[in-house]
Design a protein around this motif. Sequence first.
Motif, mmCIF file in Angstrom:
data_model
loop_
_atom_site.group_PDB
_atom_site.id
_atom_site.type_symbol
_atom_site.label_atom_id
_atom_site.label_comp_id
_atom_site.label_asym_id
_atom_site.label_seq_id
_atom_site.Cartn_x
_atom_site.Cartn_y
_atom_site.Cartn_z
ATOM 1 N N LYS A 127 -25.489 76.971 -18.913
ATOM 2 C CA LYS A 127 -25.548 76.031 -20.037
ATOM 3 C C LYS A 127 -25.664 74.563 -19.620
ATOM 4 O O LYS A 127 -26.138 73.739 -20.392
ATOM 5 N N ASP A 128 -25.270 74.229 -18.411
ATOM 6 C CA ASP A 128 -25.343 72.817 -18.011
ATOM 7 C C ASP A 128 -26.597 72.490 -17.194
ATOM 8 O O ASP A 128 -26.639 71.501 -16.482
ATOM 9 N N TYR A 129 -27.637 73.340 -17.311
ATOM 10 C CA TYR A 129 -28.836 73.086 -16.482
ATOM 11 C C TYR A 129 -29.427 71.708 -16.729
ATOM 12 O O TYR A 129 -30.040 71.117 -15.849
ATOM 13 N N LYS A 130 -29.187 71.141 -17.931
ATOM 14 C CA LYS A 130 -29.753 69.827 -18.247
ATOM 15 C C LYS A 130 -29.119 68.692 -17.453
ATOM 16 O O LYS A 130 -29.639 67.579 -17.417
ATOM 17 N N ASP A 131 -27.987 68.962 -16.809
ATOM 18 C CA ASP A 131 -27.338 67.949 -15.962
ATOM 19 C C ASP A 131 -28.074 67.775 -14.640
ATOM 20 O O ASP A 131 -27.746 66.896 -13.851
ATOM 21 N N TYR A 132 -29.034 68.662 -14.371
ATOM 22 C CA TYR A 132 -29.724 68.624 -13.079
ATOM 23 C C TYR A 132 -31.231 68.497 -13.260
ATOM 24 O O TYR A 132 -31.972 69.454 -13.057
ATOM 25 N N PRO A 133 -31.683 67.321 -13.700
ATOM 26 C CA PRO A 133 -33.119 67.137 -13.898
ATOM 27 C C PRO A 133 -33.881 67.205 -12.579
ATOM 28 O O PRO A 133 -33.358 66.814 -11.534
ATOM 29 N N CYS A 134 -35.112 67.716 -12.646
ATOM 30 C CA CYS A 134 -35.953 67.788 -11.458
ATOM 31 C C CYS A 134 -37.069 66.761 -11.590
ATOM 32 O O CYS A 134 -37.700 66.655 -12.633
ATOM 33 N N LYS A 135 -37.284 66.007 -10.521
ATOM 34 C CA LYS A 135 -38.339 64.990 -10.542
ATOM 35 C C LYS A 135 -39.394 65.264 -9.477
ATOM 36 O O LYS A 135 -39.979 64.366 -8.914
ATOM 37 N N CYS A 136 -39.618 66.562 -9.199
ATOM 38 C CA CYS A 136 -40.512 66.896 -8.086
ATOM 39 C C CYS A 136 -41.978 66.597 -8.412
ATOM 40 O O CYS A 136 -42.800 66.494 -7.515
ATOM 41 N N SER A 137 -42.302 66.492 -9.700
ATOM 42 C CA SER A 137 -43.658 66.171 -10.175
ATOM 43 C C SER A 137 -44.750 67.114 -9.660
ATOM 44 O O SER A 137 -45.914 66.749 -9.612
ATOM 45 N N SER A 138 -44.375 68.332 -9.317
ATOM 46 C CA SER A 138 -45.418 69.314 -9.006
ATOM 47 C C SER A 138 -45.977 69.835 -10.340
ATOM 48 O O SER A 138 -45.334 69.702 -11.376
ATOM 49 N N LYS A 139 -47.168 70.425 -10.272
ATOM 50 C CA LYS A 139 -47.848 70.856 -11.499
ATOM 51 C C LYS A 139 -47.013 71.811 -12.330
ATOM 52 O O LYS A 139 -47.053 71.801 -13.550
ATOM 53 N N ASN A 140 -46.262 72.675 -11.635
ATOM 54 C CA ASN A 140 -45.482 73.682 -12.353
ATOM 55 C C ASN A 140 -44.028 73.261 -12.566
ATOM 56 O O ASN A 140 -43.158 74.097 -12.806
ATOM 57 N N CYS A 141 -43.726 71.959 -12.456
ATOM 58 C CA CYS A 141 -42.337 71.505 -12.603
ATOM 59 C C CYS A 141 -41.845 71.784 -14.013
ATOM 60 O O CYS A 141 -42.512 71.476 -14.997
#
Length: 152
Positions: free
Chosen positions: A117-131
């Motif tokens: 449920k807390d996955y939103k606390d860990y944003p990903c900024k990898c900017s790959s096409k499938n991010c």
Amino acid sequence: MKLYKIKKSNIDNRGLYASQNIKEGTKIIEYKGKVITKKKSEEDSKFDNDKAIYLFNLNKRYDLDGDFKFNEARLINHSCNPNCEVFGTGLKVWVYAIRDIKKNEELSYDYGFSFDKDYKDYPCKCSSKNCIGYIVREGSRWRVKKLNYIKK
Ligand SMILES: [Zn+2]
């Protein structure tokens, strides 16, 4: 000669970059840490957080705690389209190239966070096409996609 260098990262803070072309299957850097018993990792409040990203499972009895400054591999960022994988042989843990990596490419691996449920606390900024925008392991990313789909 080291196969990597530490640089300011496009993803987050600092990261590791290939200092030369690296072939698939190459051991790039040892993931250094202290071997601790599972009993300790279960009892020590330092590891309370489910997202103990520096903790690696070695075998039934031992974990590797990589949360130390001397462990340069801890600077490697998560990516939804990683070029490395981390795995152990015996009581050692290594970062391997899972595809050919070009000089100056940032090194990354899948942190393997489970979906909760807390996955939103860990944003990903990898900017790959499938991010998918959050740090969630590959096998669970469909759950995030499903939620985004429902919201539309
Ligand atoms: Zn991503």
